[in-house]
Enzyme design. Structure first.
Site, mmCIF file in Angstrom:
data_model
loop_
_atom_site.group_PDB
_atom_site.id
_atom_site.type_symbol
_atom_site.label_atom_id
_atom_site.label_comp_id
_atom_site.label_asym_id
_atom_site.label_seq_id
_atom_site.Cartn_x
_atom_site.Cartn_y
_atom_site.Cartn_z
ATOM 1 C CG ASP A 36 -1.873 1.115 1.410
ATOM 2 O OD1 ASP A 36 -1.469 2.152 0.537
ATOM 3 O OD2 ASP A 36 -2.594 0.979 2.060
ATOM 4 C CE1 TYR A 41 -5.037 9.089 -5.742
ATOM 5 C CE2 TYR A 41 -6.460 10.944 -5.462
ATOM 6 C CZ TYR A 41 -6.217 9.796 -5.938
ATOM 7 O OH TYR A 41 -7.198 9.099 -6.659
ATOM 8 N NE ARG A 73 -2.334 10.778 6.355
ATOM 9 C CZ ARG A 73 -2.363 9.502 5.901
ATOM 10 N NH1 ARG A 73 -2.239 8.412 6.414
ATOM 11 N NH2 ARG A 73 -2.588 9.349 4.521
ATOM 12 C CG ASP A 128 -2.817 3.423 -2.324
ATOM 13 O OD1 ASP A 128 -4.216 2.695 -2.274
ATOM 14 O OD2 ASP A 128 -2.832 3.987 -1.315
ATOM 15 C CD GLU A 129 -5.250 -0.951 -0.392
ATOM 16 O OE1 GLU A 129 -5.361 -2.053 -0.201
ATOM 17 O OE2 GLU A 129 -6.136 -0.014 0.022
HETATM 18 P P1 TTP Z 1 -5.688 5.345 0.764
HETATM 19 O O1 TTP Z 1 -4.749 4.164 0.596
HETATM 20 O O2 TTP Z 1 -7.061 5.204 1.706
HETATM 21 O O3 TTP Z 1 -4.999 6.379 1.687
HETATM 22 P P2 TTP Z 1 -3.385 7.004 1.260
HETATM 23 O O4 TTP Z 1 -2.729 6.299 0.452
HETATM 24 O O5 TTP Z 1 -3.787 8.343 0.980
HETATM 25 O O6 TTP Z 1 -2.838 7.056 2.890
HETATM 26 P P3 TTP Z 1 -2.283 5.902 3.589
HETATM 27 O O7 TTP Z 1 -2.477 4.582 2.893
HETATM 28 O O8 TTP Z 1 -0.950 6.284 3.752
HETATM 29 O O9 TTP Z 1 -3.142 5.578 5.001
HETATM 30 O O10 TTP Z 1 -6.359 6.071 -0.498
HETATM 31 C C1 TTP Z 1 -5.398 5.911 -1.528
HETATM 32 C C2 TTP Z 1 -5.551 7.363 -2.468
HETATM 33 O O11 TTP Z 1 -7.166 7.406 -2.778
HETATM 34 C C3 TTP Z 1 -5.614 8.513 -1.574
HETATM 35 O O12 TTP Z 1 -4.126 9.187 -1.509
HETATM 36 C C4 TTP Z 1 -6.357 9.474 -2.139
HETATM 37 C C5 TTP Z 1 -7.446 8.785 -2.542
HETATM 38 N N1 TTP Z 1 -8.864 8.761 -1.944
HETATM 39 C C6 TTP Z 1 -10.045 9.339 -2.718
HETATM 40 O O13 TTP Z 1 -9.846 9.733 -3.731
HETATM 41 N N2 TTP Z 1 -11.138 9.328 -1.752
HETATM 42 C C7 TTP Z 1 -11.026 8.932 -0.774
HETATM 43 O O14 TTP Z 1 -12.347 9.077 -0.223
HETATM 44 C C8 TTP Z 1 -10.098 8.464 0.033
HETATM 45 C C9 TTP Z 1 -10.242 7.749 1.279
HETATM 46 C C10 TTP Z 1 -8.828 8.164 -0.687
HETATM 47 MG MG MG Z 2 -2.447 4.307 0.683
#
Ligand code: TTP
Ligand code: MG
Length: 486
Positions: A36, A41, A73, A128-129
């Site tokens: 992950d 973004y 954060r 992102d995963e």
């Molecule tokens: P996440 O994996 O939930 O979050 P993240 O990568 O930003 O943070 P981390 O893993 O370190 O906790 O989401 C991935 C991307 O998806 C995030 O960067 C922005 C986008 N996103 C949206 O577009 N809408 C949303 O409601 C959420 C939660 C994330």
């Molecule tokens: Mg993430």
């Protein structure tokens, strides 16, 4: 003895001579890594503009904060918080509009492509995963070094004798290599979870953040699951399933574990009931499903357009963004297409698409806009028009390797006509006269890449065998034919 060739930290843990007890009959033979990207973004924005790294950064879509970097954060900022609230908590927050996903998509596919260098079994989850089944690679490395890398979740004193300890340790070394490669090549930090199934790998990966990795050995699975509290915290249980569970008074993971399967079968079909029960114990047999590259890469905009200039400007804008995506994809498209929705006051309008073979270099955007506008004119023949959607895309990709034969390299020598690389020209010259189908200009034919030449030839041969129906006009051969299309 051969079973227990452990590293130092491991031998410290197991001093007794008692045979290890396998606590359940679950299969631990797979090794799954979940990766992950940290504050995805926000990190992409930081890579584009490194000065942001020192500041609290939030990514905004409409009035919502979709993510923020870890510096932000620290002020208590959370995902999905309103921008107003975020600014209150952190007045120095640098806000960036994250509504254009182009760069995020690019980085997302670069990460997945890079991971495919480790295993063919890469499954994308959102942007992102990624899940990576590294079982084959682990098996290749067995009997090497079993030092675990990164954090370990829970207690590792109780063990299982199936070899999962060794496999997961090697899995953790591979996870570290993957994360190092992502950082070295793309400057992105990531978190990883290493476990024997997808559910546990995903859950354990979030235990230590950011830029860390965590291993889960099977004996700690129950502890991890019970730490979740609500049933909806189990990743594959969505809102709808969660609601049905709540309706039958199942709220926590413990409730789900202790309920009778019959109760679940009253609300779900037997397979789903069994699956839910298994999930509550951290059992997940689902496979890593490798992703396929898209058949089409396209972009569209639902904007009202009424003049030729507006259409050309929009095509130019869309193509500009699309070309970045296509070039980073690494494959060569053979077809360009345009989609249009003509306004209709009663129905709202219907989408129509036209396509043609791509005979123009991807480096020549002006020419591409002309080709796309030509396709637009095939749909909209009227002088006065109103369209409510315009899209442009590329399809029929061929696998040109992404290194020397990148699109840049492939089309470098010419600004508007496809120029085959030297090797291709040589081959083409030898075969040109033999393989040029009747009706196609031999000079034009000679300039085409070998694959396209081959396709034209094959089409000609099929036509000879009457495989292509007479009425079909949208063929490559018709496109390159000197005779006007009927
Ligand atoms: P996440 O994996 O939930 O979050 P993240 O990568 O930003 O943070 P981390 O893993 O370190 O906790 O989401 C991935 C991307 O998806 C995030 O960067 C922005 C986008 N996103 C949206 O577009 N809408 C949303 O409601 C959420 C939660 C994330
Ligand atoms: Mg993430």
């Amino acid at each position: 003895m051969p079973i227990f060739i452990f590293n130092l930290s491991r031998s410290k843990l197991k001093k007794t001579n008692e045979p290890p007890v396998k606590t359940n009959m679950e299969d631990h033979s797979r090794t799954i890594v979940h990766i992950d990207i940290d504050c995805f973004y926000a990190q992409v924005e930081e890579v584009k503009n490194p000065s942001l790294k020192l500041q609290p950064v939030g990514i905004q879509q409409k009035n919502c904060l979709v993510t923020s970097n870890y510096k932000a954060r620290e002020y208590g900022l959370k995902k999905c918080m309103s921008v107003t609230e975020a600014k209150k908590l952190c007045p120095k927050l640098v806000l960036i509009n994250g509504e254009d996903l182009q760069h995020y998509r690019q980085y997302s596919s670069k990460v997945s492509d890079l991971l495919r260098g480790f295993s063919d079994l890469v499954e994308r989850l959102g942007l992102d995963e990624n899940f990576i089944d590294v079982t084959a690679l682990v098996n290749e490395r067995m009997a090497s070094n079993y030092t675990p890398v990164g954090c370990i979740y829970g207690d590792v004193s109780g063990t299982c004798d199936c070899g999962c300890y060794e496999r997961l340790c090697i899995g953790s070394q591979i996870a570290q290599e993957m994360r190092d490669a992502i950082f070295e090549q793309l400057s992105l930090t990531t978190c990883a979870g290493i476990a024997h199934n997808k559910l546990l790998a995903k859950l354990v990966g979030s235990k230590n953040k950011p830029n860390k990795q965590t291993i889960l050995f099977p004996d700690s699975a129950l502890e991890l699951m019970l730490g979740l509290q609500k049933v909806c915290d189990i990743p594959s249980i969505g809102v709808a399933t969660g609601k049905v569970l709540n309706d039958i008074h199942i709220f926590t993971v413990k409730d789900l574990q202790s309920c009778q399967i019959r109760e679940l079968e009253m609300a779900f079909d037997p397979l789903k009931a069994k699956h839910l029960k298994q999930l509550s114990y951290g059992v997940d047999e689902s496979l890593v499903k490798p992703y396929a590259k898209p058949l089409t890469i396209s972009l569209e905009d639902a904007k009202c357009l009424v003049t030729k200039q507006e259409v050309q400007d929009k095509l130019s804008e869309l193509l500009g963004r699309l070309l970045i995506l296509v070039k980073s994809d690494g494959r060569t498209p053979k077809v360009i297409k345009v989609s249009v929705r003509k306004y209709n006051p009663t129905t709202g309008g219907q989408r129509e698409t036209r396509q043609c073979p791509l005979s123009v270099s991807l480096d020549n955007q002006t020419k591409l806009v002309e080709v796309a506008y030509g396709l637009f004119k095939k749909i909209i023949t009227e002088q006065s028009f109103k369209v409510t959607l315009l899209g442009v895309g590329f399809s029929k990709f061929i696998d040109v390797p992404n290194q020397k034969n990148t699109l840049d390299g492939f089309f470098k020598q010419s600004s508007d006509v496809i120029e085959p690389p030297i090797k291709r020209i040589k081959l083409a010259k030898e075969e040109r006269c033999l393989k040029c189908p009747p009706g196609v200009d031999i000079e034009v034919f000679g300039e085409l890449p070998l694959e396209v030449q081959q396709e034209l030839w094959d089409e000609h041969k099929s036509k000879e065998r009457k495989v292509v129906s007479k009425g079909k006009v949208n063929t490559m051969l018709n496109y390159f034919s000197k005779e006007p299309r009927k």
